[in-house]
Design a protein around this motif. Structure first.
Motif, PDB file in Angstrom:
ATOM      1  N   ALA A 148       0.844  -1.205   0.000  1.00 46.86           N
ATOM      2  CA  ALA A 148       0.000   0.000   0.000  1.00 46.86           C
ATOM      3  C   ALA A 148       0.878   1.254   0.000  1.00 46.86           C
ATOM      4  CB  ALA A 148      -0.931   0.001   1.210  1.00 46.86           C
ATOM      5  N   PHE A 149       1.919   1.260   0.830  1.00 40.39           N
ATOM      6  CA  PHE A 149       2.841   2.403   0.855  1.00 40.39           C
ATOM      7  C   PHE A 149       3.558   2.539  -0.484  1.00 40.39           C
ATOM      8  CE2 PHE A 149       7.083   4.163   1.644  1.00 40.39           C
ATOM      9  CZ  PHE A 149       6.715   5.421   2.094  1.00 40.39           C
ATOM     10  N   HIS A 150       4.032   1.416  -1.018  1.00 40.09           N
ATOM     11  CA  HIS A 150       4.732   1.408  -2.303  1.00 40.09           C
ATOM     12  C   HIS A 150       3.837   1.968  -3.411  1.00 40.09           C
ATOM     13  CE1 HIS A 150       7.247  -0.425  -5.538  1.00 40.09           C
ATOM     14  NE2 HIS A 150       6.074  -0.548  -6.115  1.00 40.09           N
ATOM     15  N   ASN A 151       2.592   1.540  -3.455  1.00 38.76           N
ATOM     16  CA  ASN A 151       1.663   2.015  -4.487  1.00 38.76           C
ATOM     17  C   ASN A 151       1.321   3.492  -4.299  1.00 38.76           C
ATOM     18  OD1 ASN A 151       1.504  -0.442  -5.888  1.00 38.76           O
ATOM     19  ND2 ASN A 151       0.009  -1.220  -4.441  1.00 38.76           N
ATOM     20  N   PHE A 152       1.228   3.943  -3.056  1.00 44.31           N
ATOM     21  CA  PHE A 152       1.012   5.363  -2.781  1.00 44.31           C
ATOM     22  C   PHE A 152       2.157   6.183  -3.375  1.00 44.31           C
ATOM     23  CE2 PHE A 152       1.462   9.172  -0.179  1.00 44.31           C
ATOM     24  CZ  PHE A 152       0.159   9.648  -0.136  1.00 44.31           C
ATOM     25  N   VAL A 153       3.381   5.712  -3.159  1.00 49.34           N
ATOM     26  CA  VAL A 153       4.558   6.399  -3.710  1.00 49.34           C
ATOM     27  C   VAL A 153       4.550   6.337  -5.240  1.00 49.34           C
ATOM     28  CG1 VAL A 153       7.091   6.367  -3.806  1.00 49.34           C
ATOM     29  CG2 VAL A 153       5.916   6.080  -1.609  1.00 49.34           C
ATOM     30  N   SER A 159       3.999   5.938 -16.177  1.00 50.27           N
ATOM     31  CA  SER A 159       2.836   5.065 -15.944  1.00 50.27           C
ATOM     32  C   SER A 159       3.083   3.674 -16.503  1.00 50.27           C
ATOM     33  CB  SER A 159       1.588   5.670 -16.591  1.00 50.27           C
ATOM     34  OG  SER A 159       1.291   6.911 -16.012  1.00 50.27           O
ATOM     35  N   LEU A 160       3.640   3.598 -17.702  1.00 51.61           N
ATOM     36  CA  LEU A 160       3.940   2.295 -18.299  1.00 51.61           C
ATOM     37  C   LEU A 160       5.004   1.553 -17.501  1.00 51.61           C
ATOM     38  CD1 LEU A 160       3.871   3.234 -22.099  1.00 51.61           C
ATOM     39  CD2 LEU A 160       2.160   1.936 -20.807  1.00 51.61           C
ATOM     40  N   ALA A 161       6.003   2.285 -17.003  1.00 49.82           N
ATOM     41  CA  ALA A 161       7.041   1.647 -16.180  1.00 49.82           C
ATOM     42  C   ALA A 161       6.446   1.108 -14.886  1.00 49.82           C
ATOM     43  CB  ALA A 161       8.163   2.644 -15.885  1.00 49.82           C
ATOM     44  N   VAL A 162       5.568   1.884 -14.270  1.00 50.03           N
ATOM     45  CA  VAL A 162       4.927   1.432 -13.035  1.00 50.03           C
ATOM     46  C   VAL A 162       4.071   0.194 -13.306  1.00 50.03           C
ATOM     47  CG1 VAL A 162       3.164   2.043 -11.321  1.00 50.03           C
ATOM     48  CG2 VAL A 162       5.022   3.637 -11.815  1.00 50.03           C
ATOM     49  N   ILE A 163       3.309   0.219 -14.375  1.00 53.56           N
ATOM     50  CA  ILE A 163       2.488  -0.944 -14.725  1.00 53.56           C
ATOM     51  C   ILE A 163       3.367  -2.166 -14.960  1.00 53.56           C
ATOM     52  CG2 ILE A 163       0.996  -1.923 -16.519  1.00 53.56           C
ATOM     53  CD1 ILE A 163      -0.203   0.960 -16.800  1.00 53.56           C
ATOM     54  N   ALA A 164       4.480  -1.970 -15.675  1.00 50.05           N
ATOM     55  CA  ALA A 164       5.372  -3.090 -15.997  1.00 50.05           C
ATOM     56  C   ALA A 164       5.964  -3.727 -14.740  1.00 50.05           C
ATOM     57  CB  ALA A 164       6.494  -2.623 -16.925  1.00 50.05           C
ATOM     58  N   GLU A 212       4.558  -3.394 -11.622  1.00 50.57           N
ATOM     59  CA  GLU A 212       3.485  -3.743 -10.689  1.00 50.57           C
ATOM     60  C   GLU A 212       2.859  -5.096 -10.985  1.00 50.57           C
ATOM     61  OE1 GLU A 212       2.241  -2.608  -7.783  1.00 50.57           O
ATOM     62  OE2 GLU A 212       3.918  -1.225  -7.844  1.00 50.57           O
ATOM     63  N   ILE A 213       2.706  -5.436 -12.235  1.00 51.14           N
ATOM     64  CA  ILE A 213       2.026  -6.696 -12.575  1.00 51.14           C
ATOM     65  C   ILE A 213       2.727  -7.899 -11.945  1.00 51.14           C
ATOM     66  CG2 ILE A 213       1.382  -8.257 -14.459  1.00 51.14           C
ATOM     67  CD1 ILE A 213       0.688  -5.698 -16.075  1.00 51.14           C
ATOM     68  N   PRO A 214       4.032  -8.088 -12.178  1.00 50.37           N
ATOM     69  CA  PRO A 214       4.663  -9.252 -11.534  1.00 50.37           C
ATOM     70  C   PRO A 214       4.716  -9.128 -10.005  1.00 50.37           C
ATOM     71  CG  PRO A 214       6.271  -8.016 -12.835  1.00 50.37           C
ATOM     72  CD  PRO A 214       4.933  -7.409 -13.092  1.00 50.37           C
ATOM     73  N   GLN A 215       4.845  -7.905  -9.510  1.00 53.40           N
ATOM     74  CA  GLN A 215       4.893  -7.723  -8.059  1.00 53.40           C
ATOM     75  C   GLN A 215       3.559  -8.109  -7.429  1.00 53.40           C
ATOM     76  OE1 GLN A 215       5.802  -3.774  -6.507  1.00 53.40           O
ATOM     77  NE2 GLN A 215       4.565  -4.309  -4.736  1.00 53.40           N
ATOM     78  N   GLU A 216       2.457  -7.694  -8.027  1.00 52.34           N
ATOM     79  CA  GLU A 216       1.142  -8.016  -7.469  1.00 52.34           C
ATOM     80  C   GLU A 216       0.860  -9.512  -7.545  1.00 52.34           C
ATOM     81  OE1 GLU A 216      -0.432  -5.943  -5.676  1.00 52.34           O
ATOM     82  OE2 GLU A 216       0.663  -4.154  -6.289  1.00 52.34           O
ATOM     83  N   VAL A 217       1.317 -10.155  -8.610  1.00 52.77           N
ATOM     84  CA  VAL A 217       1.158 -11.614  -8.705  1.00 52.77           C
ATOM     85  C   VAL A 217       1.943 -12.287  -7.589  1.00 52.77           C
ATOM     86  CG1 VAL A 217       1.664 -13.645 -10.138  1.00 52.77           C
ATOM     87  CG2 VAL A 217       0.648 -11.609 -11.181  1.00 52.77           C
ATOM     88  N   GLY A 218       3.167 -11.806  -7.345  1.00 57.67           N
ATOM     89  CA  GLY A 218       3.973 -12.350  -6.250  1.00 57.67           C
ATOM     90  C   GLY A 218       3.334 -12.113  -4.899  1.00 57.67           C
ATOM     91  N   THR A 230      -4.192   2.458  -3.390  1.00 58.86           N
ATOM     92  CA  THR A 230      -3.534   3.597  -2.740  1.00 58.86           C
ATOM     93  C   THR A 230      -2.739   4.437  -3.742  1.00 58.86           C
ATOM     94  OG1 THR A 230      -1.620   2.253  -2.117  1.00 58.86           O
ATOM     95  CG2 THR A 230      -3.418   2.457  -0.490  1.00 58.86           C
ATOM     96  N   THR A 231      -2.579   3.943  -4.956  1.00 57.78           N
ATOM     97  CA  THR A 231      -1.927   4.728  -6.006  1.00 57.78           C
ATOM     98  C   THR A 231      -2.727   5.996  -6.280  1.00 57.78           C
ATOM     99  OG1 THR A 231      -1.134   2.673  -7.003  1.00 57.78           O
ATOM    100  CG2 THR A 231      -1.040   4.647  -8.378  1.00 57.78           C
TER     101      THR A 231
END
Length: 182
Positions: free
Chosen positions: A47-52, A72-77, A79-85, A110-111
């Motif tokens: 949640a903190f990471h996504n807020f940042v 935005s594209l870098a964050v998406i790239a 975030e996807i594997p991180q959220e799966v993990g 929180t983004t």
């Protein structure tokens, strides 16, 4: 430019220090009591990471629209594997699929407040935007030097080396395309 470069270097040191604190308190024993508490820590940290991340996206858009799109594209790239993990860790900690998905989604949201707060805060104090972006760059550089590059050296041989080189060049090419468009 010296202040921005110094911010990037300071950020790398800060991320190194933070990771050392986390690893110092991390248990590598399968029967450790720390493993059962990873779920809430993952959710709070994410949640903190996504807020940042929201803060960084807003800072990038305040600088320029193409930079905002690239950020935005870098964050998406990443975030996807991180959220799966994170989802897998939550499942491993006993959360049901539905609860893990719902809590993971909630921490991802929180983004939005991060972006809104940053938009108004940074809009009024534009001089700090380059430093926010420098810290963001430091986080990606730290991940590359601490995690990605060492893992690349674990695969030896011509075929993995060519594949890795092509992917690095593709990353450079992507940056070049965004630079040309900008």
């Amino acid at each position: 430019i010296i202040a921005i470069s110094g911010t990037v270097l300071a950020g790398i040191v800060i991320f190194f220090f933070l990771e050392k604190i986390i690893i110092w308190r991390h248990c590598h024993n399968a029967e450790c009591e720390v493993h059962g508490t990873a779920g809430p820590l993952i959710l709070i940290g994410d949640a903190f990471h996504n807020f940042v991340d929201g803060f960084v996206i807003a800072a990038a858009f305040l600088t320029s629209v193409p930079l905002g799109i690239a950020a935005s594209l870098a964050v998406i790239a990443h975030e996807i594997p991180q959220e799966v993990g994170d989802f897998a860790i939550l499942l491993d900690n006993g959360y049901s699929k539905r609860r893990a998905l719902a809590l993971n989604l909630l921490s991802s949201l929180t983004t939005l407040p991060g972006a809104v707060i940053a938009y108004f805060f940074l809009g009024a104090t534009r001089e700090v935007v380059p430093f926010i972006l420098a810290l963001s760059a430091a986080s990606f550089i730290y991940i590359a030097i601490a995690d990605l590059v060492p893992s690349l050296h674990r695969k030896a041989g011509l075929k993995p080396a060519i594949c890795q080189l092509c992917l690095i060049l593709a990353g450079i090419g992507t940056i070049a395309v965004f630079r040309l468009v900008h």
